[in-house]
Scaffold this motif. Structure first.
Motif, PDB file in Angstrom:
ATOM      1  N   ARG A  93      40.483  31.533  19.539  1.00 22.29           N
ATOM      2  CA  ARG A  93      41.378  30.472  19.977  1.00 22.29           C
ATOM      3  C   ARG A  93      40.821  29.168  19.411  1.00 22.29           C
ATOM      4  NH1 ARG A  93      44.232  31.052  25.171  1.00 22.29           N
ATOM      5  NH2 ARG A  93      44.024  28.799  25.180  1.00 22.29           N
ATOM      6  N   MET A  94      41.672  28.256  18.988  1.00 20.58           N
ATOM      7  CA  MET A  94      41.194  26.995  18.423  1.00 20.58           C
ATOM      8  C   MET A  94      40.588  26.089  19.500  1.00 20.58           C
ATOM      9  SD  MET A  94      41.290  27.023  15.192  1.00 20.58           S
ATOM     10  CE  MET A  94      40.940  25.301  14.886  1.00 20.58           C
ATOM     11  N   ASP A  95      41.001  26.252  20.748  1.00 19.18           N
ATOM     12  CA  ASP A  95      40.412  25.428  21.799  1.00 19.18           C
ATOM     13  C   ASP A  95      39.112  26.026  22.332  1.00 19.18           C
ATOM     14  OD1 ASP A  95      41.274  27.543  23.408  1.00 19.18           O
ATOM     15  OD2 ASP A  95      42.807  26.363  24.447  1.00 19.18           O
ATOM     16  N   GLY A  96      38.749  27.234  21.880  1.00 19.34           N
ATOM     17  CA  GLY A  96      37.494  27.861  22.278  1.00 19.34           C
ATOM     18  C   GLY A  96      37.436  28.322  23.717  1.00 19.34           C
ATOM     19  N   GLU A  97      38.539  28.279  24.415  1.00 20.18           N
ATOM     20  CA  GLU A  97      38.556  28.631  25.837  1.00 20.18           C
ATOM     21  C   GLU A  97      38.572  30.133  26.060  1.00 20.18           C
ATOM     22  OE1 GLU A  97      38.237  26.837  28.560  1.00 20.18           O
ATOM     23  OE2 GLU A  97      38.150  24.927  27.504  1.00 20.18           O
ATOM     24  N   TRP A  98      38.160  30.529  27.253  1.00 27.98           N
ATOM     25  CA  TRP A  98      38.374  31.877  27.767  1.00 27.98           C
ATOM     26  C   TRP A  98      38.436  31.748  29.273  1.00 27.98           C
ATOM     27  CZ3 TRP A  98      34.989  36.032  29.746  1.00 27.98           C
ATOM     28  CH2 TRP A  98      33.780  35.572  30.232  1.00 27.98           C
ATOM     29  N   THR A  99      38.983  32.728  29.940  1.00 29.57           N
ATOM     30  CA  THR A  99      39.247  32.617  31.374  1.00 29.57           C
ATOM     31  C   THR A  99      38.052  32.979  32.248  1.00 29.57           C
ATOM     32  OG1 THR A  99      40.033  34.890  31.504  1.00 29.57           O
ATOM     33  CG2 THR A  99      41.676  33.196  31.006  1.00 29.57           C
ATOM     34  N   GLY A 100      37.013  33.583  31.664  1.00 37.10           N
ATOM     35  CA  GLY A 100      35.890  34.047  32.465  1.00 37.10           C
ATOM     36  C   GLY A 100      36.165  35.379  33.126  1.00 37.10           C
ATOM     37  N   VAL A 101      37.264  36.023  32.733  1.00 41.71           N
ATOM     38  CA  VAL A 101      37.665  37.295  33.323  1.00 41.71           C
ATOM     39  C   VAL A 101      37.560  38.395  32.277  1.00 41.71           C
ATOM     40  CG1 VAL A 101      39.602  38.583  34.301  1.00 41.71           C
ATOM     41  CG2 VAL A 101      39.247  36.203  34.948  1.00 41.71           C
ATOM     42  N   ILE A 102      36.928  39.495  32.633  1.00 47.42           N
ATOM     43  CA  ILE A 102      36.946  40.698  31.808  1.00 47.42           C
ATOM     44  C   ILE A 102      37.827  41.672  32.565  1.00 47.42           C
ATOM     45  CG2 ILE A 102      35.599  42.567  30.804  1.00 47.42           C
ATOM     46  CD1 ILE A 102      33.183  40.624  30.853  1.00 47.42           C
ATOM     47  N   ASP A 103      39.027  41.904  32.043  1.00 40.34           N
ATOM     48  CA  ASP A 103      40.015  42.668  32.814  1.00 40.34           C
ATOM     49  C   ASP A 103      40.158  44.110  32.354  1.00 40.34           C
ATOM     50  OD1 ASP A 103      41.255  41.787  30.455  1.00 40.34           O
ATOM     51  OD2 ASP A 103      43.228  41.719  31.384  1.00 40.34           O
ATOM     52  N   TYR A 104      39.035  44.733  32.060  1.00 41.49           N
ATOM     53  CA  TYR A 104      39.041  46.153  31.744  1.00 41.49           C
ATOM     54  C   TYR A 104      37.718  46.757  32.171  1.00 41.49           C
ATOM     55  CZ  TYR A 104      37.108  43.939  27.565  1.00 41.49           C
ATOM     56  OH  TYR A 104      36.402  43.144  26.724  1.00 41.49           O
ATOM     57  N   PRO A 105      37.673  48.069  32.331  1.00 42.35           N
ATOM     58  CA  PRO A 105      36.439  48.700  32.783  1.00 42.35           C
ATOM     59  C   PRO A 105      35.301  48.467  31.791  1.00 42.35           C
ATOM     60  CG  PRO A 105      38.263  50.248  32.912  1.00 42.35           C
ATOM     61  CD  PRO A 105      38.759  49.043  32.179  1.00 42.35           C
ATOM     62  N   THR A 106      34.118  48.237  32.308  1.00 43.85           N
ATOM     63  CA  THR A 106      32.939  48.085  31.468  1.00 43.85           C
ATOM     64  C   THR A 106      31.873  49.061  31.948  1.00 43.85           C
ATOM     65  OG1 THR A 106      32.018  46.339  32.852  1.00 43.85           O
ATOM     66  CG2 THR A 106      33.369  45.650  30.992  1.00 43.85           C
ATOM     67  N   ARG A 107      30.962  49.400  31.049  1.00 42.67           N
ATOM     68  CA  ARG A 107      29.865  50.295  31.398  1.00 42.67           C
ATOM     69  C   ARG A 107      28.603  49.707  30.781  1.00 42.67           C
ATOM     70  NH1 ARG A 107      29.300  56.781  30.545  1.00 42.67           N
ATOM     71  NH2 ARG A 107      27.145  56.899  31.239  1.00 42.67           N
ATOM     72  N   THR A 108      27.588  49.562  31.580  1.00 46.90           N
ATOM     73  CA  THR A 108      26.309  49.068  31.111  1.00 46.90           C
ATOM     74  C   THR A 108      25.310  50.201  31.213  1.00 46.90           C
ATOM     75  OG1 THR A 108      26.858  46.867  31.925  1.00 46.90           O
ATOM     76  CG2 THR A 108      24.544  47.311  31.462  1.00 46.90           C
ATOM     77  N   THR A 109      24.663  50.539  30.112  1.00 44.10           N
ATOM     78  CA  THR A 109      23.730  51.660  30.122  1.00 44.10           C
ATOM     79  C   THR A 109      22.289  51.208  30.298  1.00 44.10           C
ATOM     80  OG1 THR A 109      23.585  51.629  27.717  1.00 44.10           O
ATOM     81  CG2 THR A 109      25.237  53.093  28.713  1.00 44.10           C
ATOM     82  N   GLY A 110      22.067  49.908  30.302  1.00 43.09           N
ATOM     83  CA  GLY A 110      20.725  49.383  30.550  1.00 43.09           C
ATOM     84  C   GLY A 110      20.684  48.674  31.886  1.00 43.09           C
ATOM     85  N   ASP A 111      19.564  48.032  32.177  1.00 41.15           N
ATOM     86  CA  ASP A 111      19.417  47.284  33.420  1.00 41.15           C
ATOM     87  C   ASP A 111      20.354  46.082  33.427  1.00 41.15           C
ATOM     88  OD1 ASP A 111      17.423  49.024  34.161  1.00 41.15           O
ATOM     89  OD2 ASP A 111      15.790  47.704  33.555  1.00 41.15           O
ATOM     90  N   VAL A 112      20.785  45.695  34.611  1.00 36.07           N
ATOM     91  CA  VAL A 112      21.600  44.509  34.785  1.00 36.07           C
ATOM     92  C   VAL A 112      20.849  43.579  35.718  1.00 36.07           C
ATOM     93  CG1 VAL A 112      23.768  43.595  35.696  1.00 36.07           C
ATOM     94  CG2 VAL A 112      23.745  45.774  34.478  1.00 36.07           C
ATOM     95  N   GLN A 113      20.695  42.347  35.297  1.00 39.29           N
ATOM     96  CA  GLN A 113      20.073  41.343  36.150  1.00 39.29           C
ATOM     97  C   GLN A 113      21.110  40.269  36.404  1.00 39.29           C
ATOM     98  OE1 GLN A 113      16.334  39.691  34.858  1.00 39.29           O
ATOM     99  NE2 GLN A 113      16.685  37.821  36.014  1.00 39.29           N
ATOM    100  N   ASN A 114      21.295  39.932  37.659  1.00 35.28           N
ATOM    101  CA  ASN A 114      22.252  38.910  38.021  1.00 35.28           C
ATOM    102  C   ASN A 114      21.511  37.762  38.687  1.00 35.28           C
ATOM    103  OD1 ASN A 114      24.899  37.872  38.336  1.00 35.28           O
ATOM    104  ND2 ASN A 114      24.726  38.309  40.500  1.00 35.28           N
ATOM    105  N   ASP A 115      21.648  36.570  38.154  1.00 38.64           N
ATOM    106  CA  ASP A 115      20.927  35.419  38.673  1.00 38.64           C
ATOM    107  C   ASP A 115      21.718  34.633  39.717  1.00 38.64           C
ATOM    108  OD1 ASP A 115      18.805  36.032  37.002  1.00 38.64           O
ATOM    109  OD2 ASP A 115      19.570  34.778  35.380  1.00 38.64           O
ATOM    110  N   LYS A 116      22.928  35.030  39.978  1.00 39.33           N
ATOM    111  CA  LYS A 116      23.771  34.356  40.966  1.00 39.33           C
ATOM    112  C   LYS A 116      24.307  35.382  41.949  1.00 39.33           C
ATOM    113  CE  LYS A 116      24.171  30.207  38.832  1.00 39.33           C
ATOM    114  NZ  LYS A 116      24.445  28.885  39.255  1.00 39.33           N
ATOM    115  N   ASN A 117      25.278  35.008  42.742  1.00 37.01           N
ATOM    116  CA  ASN A 117      25.877  35.903  43.730  1.00 37.01           C
ATOM    117  C   ASN A 117      26.782  36.933  43.065  1.00 37.01           C
ATOM    118  OD1 ASN A 117      24.684  34.452  45.811  1.00 37.01           O
ATOM    119  ND2 ASN A 117      26.398  33.044  45.942  1.00 37.01           N
TER     120      ASN A 117
END
Length: 145
Positions: free
Chosen positions: A84-108
């Protein structure tokens, strides 16, 4: 833009334009995979179908007719929307994801809906870590499993 293909020089262009149509074909998650673009430098000359990369599909970029985009078209007529020319994104990933490594979350973490896990441990919820059950005969037992 110049690329190499089987020893030959293959030219292409990077341009700016506006989404003219989101095409009906969808990926495994039901999100549109292609769009056509009206070049900003040649109004009315619509591109062939350009690939919408996974990171711009659905709610992630919320592309719609009229949005300004950067895109590349190659001599063979294929192409891709770059961003996108404005560089925006909604912050939403609207499909299933799979993480095969560790996940660290620094917020809630907020879950809307069901959370399924094979096991859970925590450093701060005593009622989860060390809870006991009182049996009808008065004995107590800790967590099982």
């Amino acid at each position: 833009m110049i690329g190499f293909y089987k020893g030959e020089v293959m030219a292409g262009t990077i341009d700016k334009g506006f989404i003219s149509r989101i095409l009906p074909g969808t990926d495994w998650n039901g999100l549109p995979m292609q769009a056509t673009v009206n070049p900003a430098t040649d109004s009315g000359a619509i591109t062939s179908a350009l690939t919408i990369p996974w990171y711009l599909r659905g709610k992630m970029a919320d592309l719609k007719v009229g949005d300004s985009v950067a895109y590349a078209v190659f001599d063979d007529g294929t192409g891709i929307i770059i961003d996108r020319m404005d560089g925006e994104w909604t912050g939403v990933i609207d499909y299933p994801t799979r993480t095969t490594g560790d996940v660290q979350n620094d917020k809630n973490v907020t879950t809307i809906g069901k959370t399924t896990t094979q096991d859970v441990s925590t450093g701060s919820i005593g009622s989860l870590n060390g809870h006991t059950h009182t049996c009808p005969d008065g004995e107590t037992s800790g967590p099982n499993g």
